[in-house]
Write an enzyme that holds these catalytic residues in place. Structure first.
Site, PDB file in Angstrom:
ATOM      1  N   PHE A 126     100.391 -65.600  -2.431  1.00 16.14           N
ATOM      2  CA  PHE A 126      99.506 -66.109  -1.391  1.00 16.14           C
ATOM      3  C   PHE A 126     100.161 -67.261  -0.633  1.00 16.14           C
ATOM      4  O   PHE A 126      99.546 -68.296  -0.377  1.00 16.14           O
ATOM      5  CB  PHE A 126      98.168 -66.545  -1.986  1.00 16.14           C
ATOM      6  CG  PHE A 126      97.024 -66.355  -1.024  1.00 16.14           C
ATOM      7  CD1 PHE A 126      96.589 -65.081  -0.687  1.00 16.14           C
ATOM      8  CD2 PHE A 126      96.402 -67.439  -0.435  1.00 16.14           C
ATOM      9  CE1 PHE A 126      95.546 -64.898   0.221  1.00 16.14           C
ATOM     10  CE2 PHE A 126      95.368 -67.269   0.477  1.00 16.14           C
ATOM     11  CZ  PHE A 126      94.938 -65.988   0.789  1.00 16.14           C
ATOM     12  N   CYS A 145     102.954 -47.586  -2.245  1.00 11.65           N
ATOM     13  CA  CYS A 145     102.256 -47.171  -1.038  1.00 11.65           C
ATOM     14  C   CYS A 145     102.716 -45.775  -0.640  1.00 11.65           C
ATOM     15  O   CYS A 145     103.759 -45.293  -1.028  1.00 11.65           O
ATOM     16  CB  CYS A 145     102.554 -48.146   0.102  1.00 11.65           C
ATOM     17  SG  CYS A 145     101.968 -49.810  -0.206  1.00 11.65           S
ATOM     18  N   GLY A 187     101.907 -70.949   5.245  1.00 12.33           N
ATOM     19  CA  GLY A 187     102.158 -72.250   5.840  1.00 12.33           C
ATOM     20  C   GLY A 187     102.842 -73.213   4.900  1.00 12.33           C
ATOM     21  O   GLY A 187     103.978 -73.010   4.486  1.00 12.33           O
ATOM     22  N   ALA A 188     102.123 -74.272   4.513  1.00 12.93           N
ATOM     23  CA  ALA A 188     102.706 -75.336   3.698  1.00 12.93           C
ATOM     24  C   ALA A 188     102.276 -75.263   2.243  1.00 12.93           C
ATOM     25  O   ALA A 188     102.460 -76.222   1.499  1.00 12.93           O
ATOM     26  CB  ALA A 188     102.326 -76.691   4.273  1.00 12.93           C
TER      27      ALA A 188
END
Length: 268
Positions: free
Chosen positions: A251, A112, A254-255
């Protein structure tokens, strides 16, 4: 006005929608340019965040193949006001020989910020060896690391523009580094590990950015067995992770997460 760490400054902006406009204040990241000189030769200009510059220099020299261990460095002097870092290697001729050997064969990274060239030898994986599969960790533990990681960056909360990279072991978070460039954040983590002689063979590295081939090479070289990304890897990164026995996940939300290679390290 810039903050005390020269990381961000506050701007008055206009927030626009189809039916309204409103003035708000937003913290914006500050770009910092660091020129690194090695044995008196200008090596690279990095666009980075003005934070943890020593770790950035050390980690960059390692991941770019300039040094193999910290004992090869005689001194690092950073002049922050001038945006310059001066590195003296114990072997005066080593760096000069590397530059001459790679003259004309450069590879542009996907880093970047302003793109910069790295030596061709970084892209050559012939001197790397596959990792063993001895390290195992519960799947739920990795998820807990990611969930903690996503809440850890105060700079991201205020600017929404910083990349983060963190290293965990069986005791939890070891340290977290941040930068405007995701490659810089990884280099800072590895520089910290070198400076503090951290055993990387039983660690999990988590990054906020995507994982291209030049980033997975850094992980393979450092012999970190597990890499978890909030974003996704490229095809070449997956192939290299599989070849060198790196557990690569992406990716992560959460879980759940996507596992791309060497799932046997995660215990269900």
């Amino acid at each position: 006005m810039s903050d005390t760490n020269h990381v961000s400054k506050n701007y008055k902006i206009l927030v626009c929608s189809t039916d309204s406009q409103s003035e708000e204040h937003q913290d914006i990241l500050i770009e910092y340019k660091l020129s690194i000189f090695v044995n008196g030769i200008r090596y690279v200009n990095l666009i980075c965040t003005h934070k943890n510059l020593y770790e950035l220099v050390l980690g960059n020299l390692y991941t770019e193949g300039i040094i193999g261990e910290i004992s090869e460095i005689e001194s690092i002097e950073i002049l922050e006001d001038e945006g310059k870092a001066f590195v003296t290697l114990t072997n005066n001729d080593m760096f000069k020989d590397m530059i001459e050997a790679t003259e004309g064969i450069r590879t542009v990274t996907t880093a970047c910020g302003k793109q910069h060239s790295i030596a061709y030898y970084l892209m050559n994986d012939s001197d790397l060896t596959p990792l063993e599969h001895s390290y195992r960790i519960p799947f739920e533990t990795v998820l807990s690391y990611m969930n903690e990681f996503q809440k850890s960056s105060e700079i991201y909360k205020s600017t929404r523009g910083i990349h983060s990279c963190a290293l965990y072991n069986e005791t939890g978070l070891l340290y977290l580094m941040e930068d405007i460039g995701r490659h810089n954040a990884v280099d800072k983590v590895l520089g910290y590990a070198m400076g503090h002689r951290v055993d990387l063979s039983k660690t999990v590295l988590i990054t906020s950015g995507r994982v291209p081939s030049d980033m997975i090479l850094k992980i393979i070289k450092a012999k970190i067995p597990i890499l978890v990304a909030r974003s996704v890897p490229t095809d070449v990164a997956i192939e290299m992770a599989d070849k060198y026995n790196i557990t690569l996940a992406g990716f992560a939300r959460g879980a759940k997460l996507n596992l791309y290679s060497n799932e046997q390290r995660l215990l269900y």
